[in-house]
Design a protein around this motif. Sequence first.
Motif, mmCIF file in Angstrom:
data_model
loop_
_atom_site.group_PDB
_atom_site.id
_atom_site.type_symbol
_atom_site.label_atom_id
_atom_site.label_comp_id
_atom_site.label_asym_id
_atom_site.label_seq_id
_atom_site.Cartn_x
_atom_site.Cartn_y
_atom_site.Cartn_z
ATOM 1 N N ALA A 11 35.324 31.935 39.575
ATOM 2 C CA ALA A 11 36.486 32.289 40.385
ATOM 3 C C ALA A 11 36.769 31.315 40.533
ATOM 4 O O ALA A 11 38.485 30.851 40.932
ATOM 5 C CB ALA A 11 36.294 33.105 40.760
ATOM 6 N N ALA A 12 36.793 30.036 41.470
ATOM 7 C CA ALA A 12 37.288 29.109 42.653
ATOM 8 C C ALA A 12 37.927 28.437 42.223
ATOM 9 O O ALA A 12 38.755 28.007 41.673
ATOM 10 C CB ALA A 12 36.123 29.290 44.042
ATOM 11 N N GLU A 13 36.739 27.685 40.894
ATOM 12 C CA GLU A 13 37.621 26.512 39.660
ATOM 13 C C GLU A 13 38.802 26.716 39.068
ATOM 14 O O GLU A 13 39.396 26.212 38.831
ATOM 15 C CB GLU A 13 36.211 26.600 39.450
ATOM 16 N N LEU A 14 38.677 28.087 38.792
ATOM 17 C CA LEU A 14 39.554 29.146 37.825
ATOM 18 C C LEU A 14 40.537 29.180 38.363
ATOM 19 O O LEU A 14 41.565 28.328 37.751
ATOM 20 C CB LEU A 14 39.445 30.384 37.328
ATOM 21 N N ALA A 15 40.927 28.842 39.631
ATOM 22 C CA ALA A 15 41.910 28.885 40.561
ATOM 23 C C ALA A 15 42.702 27.651 41.050
ATOM 24 O O ALA A 15 43.836 27.356 40.478
ATOM 25 C CB ALA A 15 41.762 29.972 41.509
ATOM 26 N N VAL A 16 41.933 26.845 41.265
ATOM 27 C CA VAL A 16 42.198 25.627 41.044
ATOM 28 C C VAL A 16 42.965 25.023 40.015
ATOM 29 O O VAL A 16 44.042 24.494 39.924
ATOM 30 C CB VAL A 16 41.133 24.862 41.686
ATOM 31 N N ARG A 17 41.787 25.793 38.900
ATOM 32 C CA ARG A 17 42.231 24.364 37.898
ATOM 33 C C ARG A 17 43.616 25.018 37.146
ATOM 34 O O ARG A 17 44.468 23.995 36.330
ATOM 35 C CB ARG A 17 40.962 25.045 36.623
ATOM 36 N N ILE A 18 44.034 26.181 37.108
ATOM 37 C CA ILE A 18 44.855 26.678 36.722
ATOM 38 C C ILE A 18 46.663 26.859 37.416
ATOM 39 O O ILE A 18 47.587 27.259 37.088
ATOM 40 C CB ILE A 18 45.301 28.433 36.266
ATOM 41 N N GLY A 19 45.912 26.230 38.792
ATOM 42 C CA GLY A 19 47.093 25.717 39.229
ATOM 43 C C GLY A 19 47.535 27.128 40.393
ATOM 44 O O GLY A 19 48.755 27.193 40.364
ATOM 45 N N ALA A 20 46.490 28.138 40.366
ATOM 46 C CA ALA A 20 47.728 29.603 40.974
ATOM 47 C C ALA A 20 47.277 29.199 43.104
ATOM 48 O O ALA A 20 46.475 28.593 43.125
ATOM 49 C CB ALA A 20 46.691 31.046 41.501
ATOM 50 N N GLU A 21 49.417 29.500 43.256
ATOM 51 C CA GLU A 21 48.828 29.067 44.742
ATOM 52 C C GLU A 21 48.085 29.506 45.260
ATOM 53 O O GLU A 21 47.337 29.526 46.855
ATOM 54 C CB GLU A 21 50.713 29.686 45.159
ATOM 55 N N THR A 22 47.631 31.496 45.554
ATOM 56 C CA THR A 22 46.874 32.150 46.530
ATOM 57 C C THR A 22 45.562 32.984 45.262
ATOM 58 O O THR A 22 45.950 33.500 44.199
ATOM 59 C CB THR A 22 48.059 33.078 46.734
ATOM 60 N N VAL A 23 44.807 32.803 45.276
ATOM 61 C CA VAL A 23 43.863 33.634 44.742
ATOM 62 C C VAL A 23 43.123 34.148 45.726
ATOM 63 O O VAL A 23 42.784 34.681 46.430
ATOM 64 C CB VAL A 23 42.629 32.313 44.028
ATOM 65 N N ILE A 24 42.739 35.604 45.215
ATOM 66 C CA ILE A 24 42.680 37.048 45.832
ATOM 67 C C ILE A 24 41.398 37.342 45.083
ATOM 68 O O ILE A 24 41.502 37.538 43.686
ATOM 69 C CB ILE A 24 43.314 38.154 45.919
ATOM 70 N N PRO A 25 40.250 37.601 45.711
ATOM 71 C CA PRO A 25 38.638 37.945 45.317
ATOM 72 C C PRO A 25 39.200 39.401 44.799
ATOM 73 O O PRO A 25 38.548 40.116 45.628
ATOM 74 C CB PRO A 25 37.531 37.493 46.153
ATOM 75 N N LEU A 26 38.499 39.846 43.472
ATOM 76 C CA LEU A 26 37.906 41.323 43.270
ATOM 77 C C LEU A 26 36.574 41.840 42.332
ATOM 78 O O LEU A 26 36.086 40.479 42.343
ATOM 79 C CB LEU A 26 38.867 42.086 42.282
ATOM 80 N N HIS A 27 36.476 43.238 42.058
ATOM 81 C CA HIS A 27 35.354 43.677 41.937
ATOM 82 C C HIS A 27 33.970 42.499 42.503
ATOM 83 O O HIS A 27 33.028 41.864 41.594
ATOM 84 C CB HIS A 27 35.080 43.286 40.704
ATOM 85 N N TYR A 28 33.832 42.817 43.453
ATOM 86 C CA TYR A 28 32.420 43.181 44.633
ATOM 87 C C TYR A 28 31.793 43.548 45.258
ATOM 88 O O TYR A 28 30.821 43.316 46.223
ATOM 89 C CB TYR A 28 33.069 41.519 45.630
ATOM 90 N N ASP A 29 32.398 44.774 45.948
ATOM 91 C CA ASP A 29 32.007 45.604 47.189
ATOM 92 C C ASP A 29 31.906 47.214 46.758
ATOM 93 O O ASP A 29 31.125 47.819 47.825
ATOM 94 C CB ASP A 29 32.624 45.365 48.247
ATOM 95 N N VAL A 30 31.962 47.714 45.873
ATOM 96 C CA VAL A 30 31.685 49.340 45.228
ATOM 97 C C VAL A 30 30.843 49.589 45.250
ATOM 98 O O VAL A 30 30.778 51.199 45.465
ATOM 99 C CB VAL A 30 33.071 49.585 44.748
ATOM 100 N N PHE A 31 30.317 48.755 44.665
ATOM 101 C CA PHE A 31 28.962 49.397 44.133
ATOM 102 C C PHE A 31 27.794 48.288 44.666
ATOM 103 O O PHE A 31 27.581 47.454 44.231
ATOM 104 C CB PHE A 31 28.950 49.902 42.115
ATOM 105 N N ALA A 32 26.942 48.826 45.486
ATOM 106 C CA ALA A 32 25.103 47.963 45.845
ATOM 107 C C ALA A 32 24.630 46.883 44.433
ATOM 108 O O ALA A 32 24.332 46.076 44.899
ATOM 109 C CB ALA A 32 24.883 48.767 46.788
#
Length: 286
Positions: A223-244
């Motif tokens: 996800a980090a590499e994708l954000a940089v590759r596509i030139g996104a100015e700001t990236v926000i992570p999702l889908h990481y904390d609702v289910f253990a």
Amino acid sequence: MIRQSKKGAALIREVAQTEVPYGTLAIWFIGQESVIIKGDGITVYVDPYVSDFLEKQHGAVRTYPAPITPEDIAGADLCLITHEHADHMDEGTLPLFHAQNREALILAPACCKEPLLGMGIAENKIGEAENRRREFFGKLAVTAVPAAHEQLDTDAEGKHRYTGYLIELNGVKLYHAGDTVIFPELIDLLSEARPDVALLPINGGDYFRRESGLVGNMNYREAAELAVRIGAETVIPLHYDVFAANSEKPGYFVDYLYERYPEQKVHVMARGERFVYVSERAFLRE
């Protein structure tokens, strides 16, 4: 029975009262991949998963309660559904969403239509998210983007089962990935689009989760590499904390970006937080 909560009602009032100047977007994080987006007087819900239906039916216990309940939802103009999994197309939320927001269209992949009809959603309020088709809803433009929830699955008619969305509103371009891994076509499409904001899943996937029936996504490094590759100015992570059992630490995502791409802007949202993204267009004067 779920009842309207004081905290949830306060958040919905905040959404209604938030005025968003040109060149900005307001984003509220509701958990998993559920967000509310507002700009230019238009309010969009993406994958609103805020009921306890999944827990009651399948024993999938959330690690924390949703910031709002289905009964709280009001003032919506559009709902975007990325795919049919119950933590994205929530059978406990969408019937109430529809009942309380009668004019709001629910846009979803074609395979979602029959389940949505089964929830009591009016047929004329169900739209098909056809990949790569740009649709206009007043001042809002939405383009469905192919997604591969481990693979590019299609239904019996050859239509994609999973989608992300490119949202153009108030002078800002936002990409919500839905559930997906990375594939060449996605990189090319997003590199051309160059979204200002990218909302990406980071929970990843592995053999043991797949063995338990959990379909994977890109991991935090990807996800980090994708954000940089596509030139996104700001990236926000999702889908990481609702289910253990299907989680990831967002700090790993932040650390990875800081160590390798320290100029990449990243924001981890608190539960129920309002984040206002401000682009350079907010400061342009005619």
